[in-house]
Design a protein around this motif. Sequence first.
Motif, mmCIF file in Angstrom:
data_model
loop_
_atom_site.group_PDB
_atom_site.id
_atom_site.type_symbol
_atom_site.label_atom_id
_atom_site.label_comp_id
_atom_site.label_asym_id
_atom_site.label_seq_id
_atom_site.Cartn_x
_atom_site.Cartn_y
_atom_site.Cartn_z
ATOM 1 N N UNK A 69 0.947 -1.232 0.150
ATOM 2 C CA UNK A 69 0.062 -0.071 -0.007
ATOM 3 C C UNK A 69 0.831 1.368 0.125
ATOM 4 N N UNK A 70 1.816 1.209 0.906
ATOM 5 C CA UNK A 70 2.778 2.519 0.902
ATOM 6 C C UNK A 70 3.549 2.442 -0.368
ATOM 7 N N UNK A 71 3.956 1.333 -0.954
ATOM 8 C CA UNK A 71 4.670 1.398 -2.241
ATOM 9 C C UNK A 71 3.927 1.901 -3.323
ATOM 10 N N UNK A 72 2.944 1.641 -3.341
ATOM 11 C CA UNK A 72 2.050 2.230 -4.592
ATOM 12 C C UNK A 72 1.623 3.654 -4.425
ATOM 13 N N UNK A 73 1.454 4.001 -3.129
ATOM 14 C CA UNK A 73 1.080 5.384 -2.977
ATOM 15 C C UNK A 73 2.096 6.279 -2.911
ATOM 16 N N UNK A 74 3.484 5.710 -2.899
ATOM 17 C CA UNK A 74 4.592 6.667 -2.898
ATOM 18 C C UNK A 74 5.022 6.635 -4.419
ATOM 19 N N UNK A 75 5.059 5.640 -5.192
ATOM 20 C CA UNK A 75 5.489 5.517 -6.537
ATOM 21 C C UNK A 75 4.991 4.272 -7.225
ATOM 22 N N UNK A 76 3.661 4.620 -7.794
ATOM 23 C CA UNK A 76 3.015 3.419 -8.529
ATOM 24 C C UNK A 76 3.806 2.740 -9.588
ATOM 25 N N UNK A 77 4.546 3.600 -10.288
ATOM 26 C CA UNK A 77 5.413 2.934 -11.603
ATOM 27 C C UNK A 77 6.342 2.045 -10.830
ATOM 28 N N UNK A 78 7.275 2.549 -9.836
ATOM 29 C CA UNK A 78 8.280 1.744 -9.316
ATOM 30 C C UNK A 78 7.608 0.467 -8.663
ATOM 31 N N UNK A 79 6.397 0.597 -8.021
ATOM 32 C CA UNK A 79 5.698 -0.574 -7.526
ATOM 33 C C UNK A 79 5.290 -1.493 -8.637
ATOM 34 N N UNK A 80 4.812 -1.250 -9.580
ATOM 35 C CA UNK A 80 4.504 -2.014 -10.696
ATOM 36 C C UNK A 80 5.789 -2.779 -11.195
ATOM 37 N N UNK A 89 8.209 -3.549 -9.600
ATOM 38 C CA UNK A 89 8.796 -4.139 -8.632
ATOM 39 C C UNK A 89 7.864 -5.626 -8.391
ATOM 40 N N UNK A 90 6.894 -5.866 -9.146
ATOM 41 C CA UNK A 90 5.920 -7.022 -9.364
ATOM 42 C C UNK A 90 4.735 -6.746 -8.671
ATOM 43 N N UNK A 91 4.430 -5.706 -8.140
ATOM 44 C CA UNK A 91 3.008 -5.563 -7.349
ATOM 45 C C UNK A 91 1.710 -5.428 -8.342
ATOM 46 N N UNK A 92 0.768 -6.328 -8.163
ATOM 47 C CA UNK A 92 -0.363 -6.134 -8.947
ATOM 48 C C UNK A 92 -1.136 -4.939 -8.493
ATOM 49 N N UNK A 93 -0.886 -3.693 -9.166
ATOM 50 C CA UNK A 93 -1.465 -2.490 -8.690
ATOM 51 C C UNK A 93 -2.914 -2.486 -8.806
ATOM 52 N N UNK A 94 -3.476 -3.100 -9.757
ATOM 53 C CA UNK A 94 -4.926 -3.035 -10.015
ATOM 54 C C UNK A 94 -5.552 -4.004 -8.926
ATOM 55 N N UNK A 95 -5.089 -4.987 -8.705
ATOM 56 C CA UNK A 95 -5.841 -5.833 -7.770
ATOM 57 C C UNK A 95 -5.629 -5.274 -6.455
ATOM 58 N N UNK A 96 -4.363 -4.589 -6.022
ATOM 59 C CA UNK A 96 -4.125 -4.140 -4.853
ATOM 60 C C UNK A 96 -5.083 -2.877 -4.689
ATOM 61 N N UNK A 97 -5.305 -2.129 -5.504
ATOM 62 C CA UNK A 97 -6.223 -1.021 -5.306
ATOM 63 C C UNK A 97 -7.759 -1.232 -5.434
ATOM 64 N N UNK A 98 -8.032 -2.140 -5.841
ATOM 65 C CA UNK A 98 -9.392 -2.742 -5.773
ATOM 66 C C UNK A 98 -9.636 -3.130 -4.211
ATOM 67 N N UNK A 99 -8.513 -3.935 -3.703
ATOM 68 C CA UNK A 99 -8.901 -4.507 -2.415
ATOM 69 C C UNK A 99 -8.867 -3.404 -1.286
#
Length: 318
Positions: free
Chosen positions: A190-201, A203-213
Motif C-alpha cells: 500500500x505504501x509502495x503504490x502510494x509513494x510511486x506506483x510505477x516503481x511498485x509495478x 517491482x512486481x506488485x499487481x497495482x490493479x488488484x491491490x487498489x481494488x482491495x
Amino acid sequence: MRNVAWTRNLALVGVLIVLFVVGALIRPDLYSDADWVVNNTLVILQHSAAIGVVTVGMTFVIIGGGIDLSVGALIALAGVWSTTVATQSFGPGGMIFCALAVGIGAGLVNGILVAYGKLVPFIATLAMLVAARGLAAQISGKQTQISGDQFINGLARTRILGVPTLVVILIVVAGLGWVLLNRTTFGRRTVAIGGNAEAARLAGINIRRHTMLLYALSGLCCGIAAVMLTSLATSSQAAAAELYELDAIAAAIIGGTLLSGGRGTIVGSMIGVVVFSTITNLFAIANLPTEVQNMVKGGIIVVAVLVQQLQFRLKKRT
C-alpha cells in the motif's frame, strides 16, 4: 520517518490538552466535576467510534494514492439495507452480514471503476456517493427504518470493563488496521503504490488488484460503521452519516496521512478523530451552531494541507 510520526502524534496530544483547557475556561462549572469529565470523555469516544472505523479504511485508501468520497453514502446504504423488515427477520447475524456485504460490495465497485475502469478516484467515488444515497432512499422509501433487534441496539448501551462496546470495536478495528499496515506485505505494498506506483509495478506488485482491495477494505469499514450507527440511533435512514467523508479525510490528514499518498499512520489518524470529536463536543458545550463547527473543520483541513505542503518543500530543499 517514525520519529517524525511520533513527533506529530505528540503534537496532536498537545492539541487535545489545549482543547481540554479551553473547555475548562468556557465551562469551569462542568470541568471541575471529575465524574462529569470522565463521562464526557467516554461520550466523546463513543460518538467518535463509527467515524474512527471509517477513518481506518480511509487512511489505507489515501496512503495507497486514492480518495473515497462515498463513505457516508455507503454507511447509509448498508444501514438501510440491513434494517429492512426482510433482513431483520434473519436476526442480528443476518443484519450484520448484510451491512458488511453491502459495504464490501460497493467498495469493490469503487475499486473496479478506479483500478480497471481507469476512472479518477474522485469521479468514481463521487458517482458512488450519489448512486448509494439514491438507492438508500429508494429502499427506505425516504422513511426512517427502526431497528427492532435487541442485540444490535444494545451495542451502544453496554460496556466491557467499563468501556463502551462501540469504543472497544473501534480499538479492535484500529489495532487490526495497525497490524495490517505495519506488519504485513499488504501494508508495505500500500505504501509502495502510494509513494510511486510505477516503481511498485516494476517491482512486481499487481497495482490493479491491490487498489481494488483497498476500496473493498474501505467498504468493509463502512459496513461496520453502519452497524455501530444503527445501534446508536436504533434506526437507519438514507440521510445518515452526512459529511462523514469530510470528517474521515480531515482526521487522516490531521493525523499525518499525506494526501498525495505514500505516508500515514493509523495511530495518527485515530488521534485526529478524537481531536475533531473533541472540537465538536466543545461546540456543543458552548452552544455554538453546527454551521460554525463546519467552517472551523474546513479551515483546519486547509491549514493541515498547507502545513504538509510546507514540510514537503522544506524537505526537498534540504
